[in-house]
Enzyme design. Structure first.
Site, mmCIF file in Angstrom:
data_model
loop_
_atom_site.group_PDB
_atom_site.id
_atom_site.type_symbol
_atom_site.label_atom_id
_atom_site.label_comp_id
_atom_site.label_asym_id
_atom_site.label_seq_id
_atom_site.Cartn_x
_atom_site.Cartn_y
_atom_site.Cartn_z
ATOM 1 N N SER A 146 134.255 -46.287 -71.657
ATOM 2 C CA SER A 146 135.279 -45.407 -71.075
ATOM 3 C C SER A 146 136.559 -46.223 -70.974
ATOM 4 C CB SER A 146 134.849 -44.969 -69.672
ATOM 5 O OG SER A 146 135.905 -44.331 -68.976
ATOM 6 N N TYR A 159 132.427 -46.603 -60.666
ATOM 7 C CA TYR A 159 132.359 -46.197 -62.078
ATOM 8 C C TYR A 159 133.039 -47.245 -62.958
ATOM 9 C CZ TYR A 159 132.873 -43.106 -66.195
ATOM 10 O OH TYR A 159 132.827 -42.545 -67.461
#
Ligand code: NDP
Length: 261
Positions: A146, A159
């Site tokens: 990501s 995250y």
């Protein structure tokens, strides 16, 4: 589809980027092995792909369960080869500041995004190496990280930490496998509007989930990311696409997103 068609394993194939990648790789001539926890979803996708003339099978799997992953890897001995592993299963849970975040959310994100990738990669590496040796280097590990693996933002700590972990697996593994017939590709998407990512993050709060994409005219779609994965995987075997950062045009960084009012 020939008996010797290359095989691609895709984790998290029950929705979003994983399902789109399965569709793309099946259309590109791969036999696709679809894994995720929700059996009915991957079975439905496998049936859809099979009806369209592709080779697809579903295998229910929780990537955090080491014993189950080992059994899955053993089941692939029946295949002529295992050529591609797409480590896509993962996601975010919560958006709380470090000061008040739930440690269980952090644990789950680490278990899924980092250890899940580790379990699949470790157990399939012998087969991927054998496939790479037979094809002059086309054994391929893809890690879907990501842009959160490359920069942080407030409320993203857990995250971001997990996706930095996924990024570091890709970087380290590429160094360690240099000289072997396996390449390591990292795809790092920015904002992708998938049906479940934000609602999972906000634990079913659809108002907060919708706010993620509010005013963004064209966030990436799952198929946009699948397209980049397909492209990277289908380069000639001597070409290693180390890292692809893919964002919508409206997003210049994790912070700068153009929203129309
Ligand atoms: P989705 O929520 O749609 O898909 C997540 C997938 O992961 C599902 O198929 C889910 O399947 C699977 N999964 C989750 N936990 C497990 C587990 N323990 N074992 C096996 N499978 C699991 O999200 P996206 O498609 O948007 O995201 C896919 C990947 O891309 C994730 O790694 C995410 O972090 C990353 N990403 C997403 C971005 C976005 O904006 N959407 C941006 C950047 C990266 P099931 O529940 O059936 O097990």
């Amino acid at each position: 589809m020939t008996a010797t068609a290359p095989t691609a394993v895709i984790t998290g194939a029950s929705s979003g980027i994983g399902a789109a990648t399965a569709r793309r790789l099946a259309a590109a001539g791969y036999r696709v092995v679809l894994t995720a926890r929700r059996t009915e979803r991957i079975e439905a996708l496998a049936a859809e792909l099979t009806a369209a003339g592709h080779a697809a099978v579903a295998y229910p799997l929780d990537v955090t369960d080491r014993a189950a992953v080992e059994a899955f890897a053993a089941s692939l001995d029946a295949y002529p080869s295992v050529d591609v592993l797409v480590n896509n299963a993962g996601g975010a849970l919560g958006a709380d500041p470090v000061a008040s975040a739930d440690p269980q959310d952090w644990r789950t994100m680490y278990e899924t995004n980092v250890l899940g990738t580790l379990h699949l990669t470790q157990t399939l590496l012998p087969a991927l190496t054998a496939a790479g040796a037979a094809t002059s280097g086309a054994g391929t590990v893809v890690i879907v990280s990501s842009t959160a693996g490359h920069g942080t933002y407030e409320g993203g700590g857990g995250y971001v930490a997990a996706k930095h972990g996924a990024h570091v697996i890709a970087e380290t593994l590429r160094l360690e496998l240099c000289g072997t017939p396996v390449r390591v590709i990292e795809v790092a998407p920015g904002m992708v509007k998938t049906e479940e990512f934000a609602s999972t993050r906000f634990k079913g709060d659809l108002t907060r989930a919708a706010a993620v994409y509010a005013g963004v005219s064209e966030p990436l779609t799952a198929d946009d990311v699948a397209d980049t994965i397909e492209w990277a995987v289908t380069r000639p075997a001597h070409v290693n696409i180390d890292l692809l950062v893919v964002r919508p045009r409206a997003q210049a960084s994790n912070y700068k997103v153009h929203r129309e009012s």
